[in-house]
Enzyme design. Structure first.
Site, PDB file in Angstrom:
ATOM      1  N   CYS A  87      31.377  35.173  32.016  1.00 53.52           N
ATOM      2  CA  CYS A  87      32.209  33.973  32.041  1.00 53.52           C
ATOM      3  C   CYS A  87      33.291  34.080  33.132  1.00 53.52           C
ATOM      4  CB  CYS A  87      32.795  33.762  30.645  1.00 53.52           C
ATOM      5  SG  CYS A  87      33.506  32.144  30.341  1.00 53.52           S
ATOM      6  N   HIS A  88      34.554  33.941  32.746  1.00 53.54           N
ATOM      7  CA  HIS A  88      35.659  33.988  33.696  1.00 53.54           C
ATOM      8  C   HIS A  88      35.997  35.399  34.169  1.00 53.54           C
ATOM      9  CE1 HIS A  88      36.128  29.893  32.244  1.00 53.54           C
ATOM     10  NE2 HIS A  88      36.954  29.661  33.255  1.00 53.54           N
ATOM     11  N   GLY A  89      35.274  36.403  33.680  1.00 52.53           N
ATOM     12  CA  GLY A  89      35.469  37.771  34.161  1.00 52.53           C
ATOM     13  C   GLY A  89      35.266  37.881  35.658  1.00 52.53           C
ATOM     14  N   ALA A  90      34.479  36.966  36.222  1.00 54.23           N
ATOM     15  CA  ALA A  90      34.254  36.956  37.670  1.00 54.23           C
ATOM     16  C   ALA A  90      35.552  36.779  38.440  1.00 54.23           C
ATOM     17  CB  ALA A  90      33.267  35.861  38.045  1.00 54.23           C
ATOM     18  N   GLN A  91      36.561  36.174  37.823  1.00 56.98           N
ATOM     19  CA  GLN A  91      37.853  36.045  38.501  1.00 56.98           C
ATOM     20  C   GLN A  91      38.453  37.412  38.798  1.00 56.98           C
ATOM     21  OE1 GLN A  91      39.654  33.377  35.554  1.00 56.98           O
ATOM     22  NE2 GLN A  91      39.653  31.759  37.096  1.00 56.98           N
TER      23      GLN A  91
END
Length: 192
Positions: A118-122
Site C-alpha cells: 500500500c502506502h509503504g512505497a512512500q
C-alpha cells in the site's frame, strides 16, 4: 524456522490495521520473530491503527482500528540483526518518511528482503531505493514510485510483484500473494 530469525516491521499511528496485524501474526505463525518499532516509542507502547475499506467511493474509507502494542524500542534497533523488513501501509508512511532514522533503516535493507504494501512505497521512494525497480503500491502512490525512478506495477488489488528481494502489493486484499512471495524471498520452506 526458529525465533532467532528476526524480521523488523516499521509502524506509526494510523498504520493500516490489516496490514500490520495480518503479516505480524502470519510471520509469527511460521516461526519468525518480528520486532515492531515506531519512532519515539518503546516496547509496550501502542500505535493506533485505521481500517481502510473499498466501498465504492473514489478512494478508500477509513475507520478506527485496533491499538497495536509495539514489542521493541525504536532507539535500540540494530538493523544488522534482521533478515528482512516489513513496511505496512495506511497513513503512517506519509509522515514516517520525514524521520531521518526511519529512512536510514529502510536504506539498510536495500539489498535484503523487503515486503512493502500500500502506502509503504512512500517510504521506499523517500529512501531512494526503488530506482529501476518494479514496485506496486496503492494507486495514489504511483507518482511517488515514478518520481523516485521506479516502474509502477499496475496490478489487481489481490496480486503482488517481486523484483529481486523487494516484494510489493497494492493493498491488504493481496495478503495471500504478498506474504507467499515474501516467504519465498526469505527462503522459507512452508508447505501444507
Amino acid at each position: 524456522m526458529t525465533d532467532d530469525v528476526k524480521l523488523l516491521m516499521l509502524a506509526g499511528d494510523y498504520v493500516e490495521d490489516y496490514e500490520i496485524m495480518v503479516p505480524y501474526q502470519a510471520l509469527l505463525m511460521v516461526g519468525y520473530k518480528v520486532d515492531v518499532i515506531c519512532p519515539g516509542k518503546k516496547a509496550g507502547d501502542k500505535v493506533l491503527t485505521a481500517i481502510h475499506d473499498f466501498e465504492g467511493a473514489q478512494t478508500y474509507s477509513e475507520k478506527p482500528g485496533h491499538a497495536f502494542v509495539l514489542n521493541a524500542d525504536f532507539d535500540a534497533i540494530d538493523t544488522d540483526e534482521y533478515l528482512g523488513l516489513i513496511i505496512p501501509g495506511g497513513r503512517a508512511p506519509e509522515y514516517l518518511r520525514l524521520n531521518a532514522r526511519v529512512l536510514e533503516i529502510v536504506k539498510a535493507f536495500a539489498d535484503r528482503p523487503i515486503a512493502s504494501i500500500c502506502h509503504g512505497a512512500q517510504l521506499l521512494a523517500a529512501a531512494g531505493i526503488i530506482k529501476g525497480r518494479e514496485v506496486s503500491a496503492y494507486p495514489a502512490c504511483r507518482p511517488d514510485v515514478e518520481l523516485a525512478g521506479g516502474t509502477y506495477a499496475d496490478i489487481p488489488v489481490t496480486e503482488a510483484v517481486t523484483d529481486g528481494e523487494l516484494v510489493t502489493a497494492p493493498a491488504w486484499p493481496a495478503h495471500p500473494a504478498w506474504l507467499a512471495q515474501f516467504l519465498k524471498v526469505l527462503g522459507a520452506n512452508v508447505s501444507i
